[in-house]
Design an enzyme around this catalytic site. Structure first.
Site, PDB file in Angstrom:
ATOM      1  N   ARG A   7       0.812  -1.221   0.000  1.00  0.00           N
ATOM      2  CA  ARG A   7       0.000   0.000   0.000  1.00  0.00           C
ATOM      3  C   ARG A   7       0.845   1.271   0.000  1.00  0.00           C
ATOM      4  O   ARG A   7       0.478   2.265   0.634  1.00  0.00           O
ATOM      5  CB  ARG A   7      -0.943   0.037   1.218  1.00  0.00           C
ATOM      6  CG  ARG A   7      -2.033  -1.013   1.192  1.00  0.00           C
ATOM      7  CD  ARG A   7      -3.231  -0.509   0.397  1.00  0.00           C
ATOM      8  NE  ARG A   7      -4.282  -1.512   0.380  1.00  0.00           N
ATOM      9  CZ  ARG A   7      -5.367  -1.467   1.137  1.00  0.00           C
ATOM     10  NH1 ARG A   7      -5.565  -0.476   1.964  1.00  0.00           N
ATOM     11  NH2 ARG A   7      -6.269  -2.403   1.046  1.00  0.00           N
ATOM     12  N   ARG A  47      -3.214   6.875   1.299  1.00  0.00           N
ATOM     13  CA  ARG A  47      -3.673   8.094   1.966  1.00  0.00           C
ATOM     14  C   ARG A  47      -2.695   8.716   2.952  1.00  0.00           C
ATOM     15  O   ARG A  47      -2.897   9.843   3.366  1.00  0.00           O
ATOM     16  CB  ARG A  47      -5.002   7.814   2.675  1.00  0.00           C
ATOM     17  CG  ARG A  47      -6.178   7.735   1.703  1.00  0.00           C
ATOM     18  CD  ARG A  47      -7.413   7.177   2.370  1.00  0.00           C
ATOM     19  NE  ARG A  47      -7.169   5.795   2.754  1.00  0.00           N
ATOM     20  CZ  ARG A  47      -8.063   5.015   3.344  1.00  0.00           C
ATOM     21  NH1 ARG A  47      -9.247   5.480   3.648  1.00  0.00           N
ATOM     22  NH2 ARG A  47      -7.752   3.769   3.647  1.00  0.00           N
ATOM     23  N   ARG A  88      -6.368  11.920  -5.564  1.00  0.00           N
ATOM     24  CA  ARG A  88      -7.614  11.200  -5.322  1.00  0.00           C
ATOM     25  C   ARG A  88      -8.799  12.182  -5.353  1.00  0.00           C
ATOM     26  O   ARG A  88      -9.851  11.878  -5.923  1.00  0.00           O
ATOM     27  CB  ARG A  88      -7.503  10.503  -3.967  1.00  0.00           C
ATOM     28  CG  ARG A  88      -8.768  10.111  -3.312  1.00  0.00           C
ATOM     29  CD  ARG A  88      -9.135   8.663  -3.604  1.00  0.00           C
ATOM     30  NE  ARG A  88      -9.766   8.071  -2.454  1.00  0.00           N
ATOM     31  CZ  ARG A  88     -10.947   8.439  -1.982  1.00  0.00           C
ATOM     32  NH1 ARG A  88     -11.597   9.413  -2.552  1.00  0.00           N
ATOM     33  NH2 ARG A  88     -11.447   7.840  -0.941  1.00  0.00           N
ATOM     34  N   ASP A 122      -6.937  -2.320  -7.361  1.00  0.00           N
ATOM     35  CA  ASP A 122      -7.471  -2.987  -6.174  1.00  0.00           C
ATOM     36  C   ASP A 122      -7.752  -4.441  -6.489  1.00  0.00           C
ATOM     37  O   ASP A 122      -7.946  -4.797  -7.655  1.00  0.00           O
ATOM     38  CB  ASP A 122      -8.756  -2.305  -5.690  1.00  0.00           C
ATOM     39  CG  ASP A 122      -9.041  -2.668  -4.244  1.00  0.00           C
ATOM     40  OD1 ASP A 122      -8.428  -2.063  -3.353  1.00  0.00           O
ATOM     41  OD2 ASP A 122      -9.845  -3.590  -4.006  1.00  0.00           O
ATOM     42  N   TYR A 179     -15.335 -11.283   0.042  1.00  0.00           N
ATOM     43  CA  TYR A 179     -16.029 -10.009  -0.261  1.00  0.00           C
ATOM     44  C   TYR A 179     -17.268 -10.254  -1.108  1.00  0.00           C
ATOM     45  O   TYR A 179     -18.302  -9.614  -0.922  1.00  0.00           O
ATOM     46  CB  TYR A 179     -15.079  -9.041  -0.981  1.00  0.00           C
ATOM     47  CG  TYR A 179     -14.000  -8.500  -0.073  1.00  0.00           C
ATOM     48  CD1 TYR A 179     -14.258  -7.438   0.793  1.00  0.00           C
ATOM     49  CD2 TYR A 179     -12.733  -9.062  -0.045  1.00  0.00           C
ATOM     50  CE1 TYR A 179     -13.272  -6.952   1.648  1.00  0.00           C
ATOM     51  CE2 TYR A 179     -11.736  -8.586   0.801  1.00  0.00           C
ATOM     52  CZ  TYR A 179     -12.021  -7.535   1.651  1.00  0.00           C
ATOM     53  OH  TYR A 179     -11.046  -7.058   2.498  1.00  0.00           O
TER      54      TYR A 179
HETATM   55  O1  CP3 Z   1       0.054  -1.292  -2.582  1.00  0.00           O
HETATM   56  C1  CP3 Z   1      -0.272  -0.373  -3.347  1.00  0.00           C
HETATM   57  O2  CP3 Z   1       0.169   0.792  -3.247  1.00  0.00           O
HETATM   58  C2  CP3 Z   1      -1.172  -0.704  -4.531  1.00  0.00           C
HETATM   59  C3  CP3 Z   1      -2.542  -0.513  -4.366  1.00  0.00           C
HETATM   60  C4  CP3 Z   1      -3.467  -1.463  -3.603  1.00  0.00           C
HETATM   61  C5  CP3 Z   1      -4.714  -1.006  -3.102  1.00  0.00           C
HETATM   62  N1  CP3 Z   1      -5.408  -2.070  -2.635  1.00  0.00           N
HETATM   63  C6  CP3 Z   1      -5.164   0.389  -3.148  1.00  0.00           C
HETATM   64  C7  CP3 Z   1      -6.259   0.824  -2.260  1.00  0.00           C
HETATM   65  C8  CP3 Z   1      -3.392  -2.839  -3.353  1.00  0.00           C
HETATM   66  C9  CP3 Z   1      -2.253  -3.819  -3.626  1.00  0.00           C
HETATM   67  C10 CP3 Z   1      -4.643  -3.210  -2.750  1.00  0.00           C
HETATM   68  C11 CP3 Z   1      -4.992  -4.596  -2.373  1.00  0.00           C
HETATM   69  C12 CP3 Z   1      -6.187  -4.850  -1.547  1.00  0.00           C
HETATM   70  N2  CP3 Z   1      -7.423  -4.241  -1.629  1.00  0.00           N
HETATM   71  C13 CP3 Z   1      -6.271  -5.871  -0.569  1.00  0.00           C
HETATM   72  C14 CP3 Z   1      -5.170  -6.859  -0.248  1.00  0.00           C
HETATM   73  C15 CP3 Z   1      -4.139  -6.286   0.643  1.00  0.00           C
HETATM   74  C16 CP3 Z   1      -4.566  -6.120   2.077  1.00  0.00           C
HETATM   75  O3  CP3 Z   1      -4.611  -4.945   2.506  1.00  0.00           O
HETATM   76  O4  CP3 Z   1      -4.834  -7.120   2.747  1.00  0.00           O
HETATM   77  C17 CP3 Z   1      -7.571  -5.825  -0.011  1.00  0.00           C
HETATM   78  C18 CP3 Z   1      -8.116  -6.723   1.089  1.00  0.00           C
HETATM   79  C19 CP3 Z   1      -8.295  -4.799  -0.691  1.00  0.00           C
HETATM   80  C20 CP3 Z   1      -9.721  -4.420  -0.517  1.00  0.00           C
HETATM   81  C21 CP3 Z   1      -9.847  -3.012  -0.128  1.00  0.00           C
HETATM   82  N3  CP3 Z   1      -9.671  -1.943  -0.988  1.00  0.00           N
HETATM   83  C22 CP3 Z   1     -10.165  -2.490   1.154  1.00  0.00           C
HETATM   84  C23 CP3 Z   1     -10.436  -3.332   2.379  1.00  0.00           C
HETATM   85  C24 CP3 Z   1     -10.165  -1.084   1.026  1.00  0.00           C
HETATM   86  C25 CP3 Z   1     -10.525  -0.066   2.064  1.00  0.00           C
HETATM   87  C26 CP3 Z   1      -9.286   0.212   2.837  1.00  0.00           C
HETATM   88  C27 CP3 Z   1      -9.406   1.455   3.653  1.00  0.00           C
HETATM   89  O5  CP3 Z   1      -8.471   1.660   4.422  1.00  0.00           O
HETATM   90  O6  CP3 Z   1     -10.398   2.219   3.519  1.00  0.00           O
HETATM   91  C28 CP3 Z   1      -9.812  -0.766  -0.298  1.00  0.00           C
HETATM   92  C29 CP3 Z   1      -9.639   0.585  -0.878  1.00  0.00           C
HETATM   93  C30 CP3 Z   1      -8.246   0.946  -1.244  1.00  0.00           C
HETATM   94  N4  CP3 Z   1      -7.448   0.187  -2.052  1.00  0.00           N
HETATM   95  C31 CP3 Z   1      -7.546   2.144  -0.899  1.00  0.00           C
HETATM   96  C32 CP3 Z   1      -6.295   2.076  -1.557  1.00  0.00           C
HETATM   97  C33 CP3 Z   1      -5.201   3.114  -1.579  1.00  0.00           C
HETATM   98  C34 CP3 Z   1      -8.077   3.289  -0.071  1.00  0.00           C
HETATM   99  C35 CP3 Z   1      -8.997   4.048  -0.998  1.00  0.00           C
HETATM  100  C36 CP3 Z   1      -9.107   5.515  -0.746  1.00  0.00           C
HETATM  101  O7  CP3 Z   1      -8.323   6.279  -1.344  1.00  0.00           O
HETATM  102  O8  CP3 Z   1     -10.015   5.882   0.000  1.00  0.00           O
END
Ligand code: CP3
Length: 354
Positions: A27, A31, A40, A77, A154
């Site tokens: 990640r 943010r 964003r 994602d 999910y």
């Molecule tokens: O690593 C990176 O920089 C690449 C981007 C990346 C994102 N999601 C961006 C993202 C990667 C590799 C993921 C994978 C992902 N997404 C996983 C597996 C990794 C882990 O964390 O276990 C999972 C379970 C998800 C599903 C997901 N997407 C969730 C649970 C959320 C909400 C998280 C939160 O903190 O609100 C997301 C959204 C998401 N994916 C964000 C980002 C940067 C936040 C979105 C925003 O800008 O509001």
């Protein structure tokens, strides 16, 4: 395609010698960076950011402008696949991802379409090729997907879950339905990841964020079996270079031998396992990625640097370590501390690579 200027990350995954231990952060585009929040806001919502190749490329590169990271990861994602299958992904502020039409029955599973990754998911491939072009060979680009089990949680729960009650009910009361779903998702993941490689991804990672909520027997049946199928179906060499594959099961420390036996190149570790232990158990077979507690980034600079040294000493000499956090960096981290972490990996690892 230009030559790679820094290939430490790919070399370490293949257990080849390097000058210092490569490092990247799960990640890393996110943010905690003010420049991410600005882009964003410009895109509107999160999925619009993922679907705009130029902006997805911009946020992928942002952490690389700040820090000497050894790899870039595609900004996207894991939920793009169920979204493309028509489940209606949306994000509710503060509550994480949700689906409008979760999977509830065998009929729902049978109706899921077979995806063409260059069609419904063409925006991801555009992002991959745009990022590859803009990276100009500085560092390799990681493509990724969720594991079938994690995606299915999910798809069936309709969002994030604490108990995983719905998917476990299906696993134990109607296992054929769940197996059909996992198999369909695995096929889509294979096509999706191979399309990412063709578009320019130089390494692949599979995130099994929720495999660790299963018993050992059920982990093998419902999660690992399908990651194994994916590993068997992936393109492992492109443009004359190996395309290494990393499997990461959060809370999967007790199963690393079985994960390594899938034929993957590297196993991702969270921070609940001692990396010295992990290396003793599987280090001759695969590379290891990890494994600092992401919350350590709230520690003092001294504590962060000390922890990096502890993990490096745990892995010790020899090839096959990619440094990372044990899970994603959180939005409340001070970007300066992330820099302290990354610099410490390069500074203190030199002594282990003579
Ligand atoms: O690593 C990176 O920089 C690449 C981007 C990346 C994102 N999601 C961006 C993202 C990667 C590799 C993921 C994978 C992902 N997404 C996983 C597996 C990794 C882990 O964390 O276990 C999972 C379970 C998800 C599903 C997901 N997407 C969730 C649970 C959320 C909400 C998280 C939160 O903190 O609100 C997301 C959204 C998401 N994916 C964000 C980002 C940067 C936040 C979105 C925003 O800008 O509001």
């Amino acid at each position: 395609m230009s030559e790679l200027k820094n290939d430490r990350y790919l070399r370490a995954l293949l257990k080849q010698p390097v000058d210092v231990t490569p490092v990247w952060m799960m990640r890393q585009a996110g943010r905690y960076l003010p420049e991410y929040r600005a882009t964003r806001a410009q895109a509107g919502d999160f999925m619009s950011l993922c679907k705009n190749a130029e902006l997805a490329c911009e946020v992928t590169l942002q952490p690389l402008r700040r820090y000497p990271l050894d790899a870039a990861i595609l900004f996207s994602d894991i939920l793009t696949i169920p979204d493309a299958m028509g489940l209606g992904l949306y994000f509710e502020t503060g509550e994480g991802p949700k689906f409008e039409r979760p999977i509830q029955s065998l009929d729902d599973v049978k109706k899921l379409p077979k995806l063409d990754p260059t069609d419904e998911l063409g925006y991801v491939m555009n992002a991959v090729s745009t990022i590859r072009r803009e990276l100009k060979g500085e560092v390799p680009l990681i493509g990724f997907s969720g594991s079938p089990w994690t995606l299915a949680t999910y798809m069936i729960e309709g969002g994030s879950s604490k108990t995983f009650g719905k998917i476990k009910k299906m696993a134990f009361a109607e296992p054929q339905t769940l197996h059909l779903l996992l198999d369909k998702v695995a096929d889509s993941v294979i096509d999706y990841l191979n399309a990412q490689v063709k578009a320019g991804a130089q390494s692949l990672m599979i995130f099994d964020s929720w495999g660790g909520v299963l018993s050992p027997r059920d982990y093998k049946e419902f999660s690992l079996q399908y990651m194994h199928k994916i590993v068997d179906g992936l393109i492992r060499e492109n443009d004359g270079r190996k395309v290494p594959v990393t499997l990461f099961t959060k809370n999967g420390g007790q199963w690393i031998e079985a994960i390594a036996a899938t034929g993957c190149d590297a196993v991702g570790l969270d921070w609940t396992i001692d990396i010295a232990d992990a290396k003793r158990r599987v280090g001759d077979k695969v590379a290891l990625q990890g494994n600092m507690d992401p919350s350590m980034l709230h520690g003092t600079h001294e504590r962060i640097r000390e922890e990096v040294q502890h993990i490096l000493a745990g892995f010790g000499e020899g090839n096959g370590h990619v440094f990372n956090l044990g899970h994603g960096i959180t939005p409340d981290v001070d970007p300066e501390n992330a820099g302290v972490f990354i610099n410490a990996v390069h500074e203190f690892s030199r002594q282990y690579h003579k």
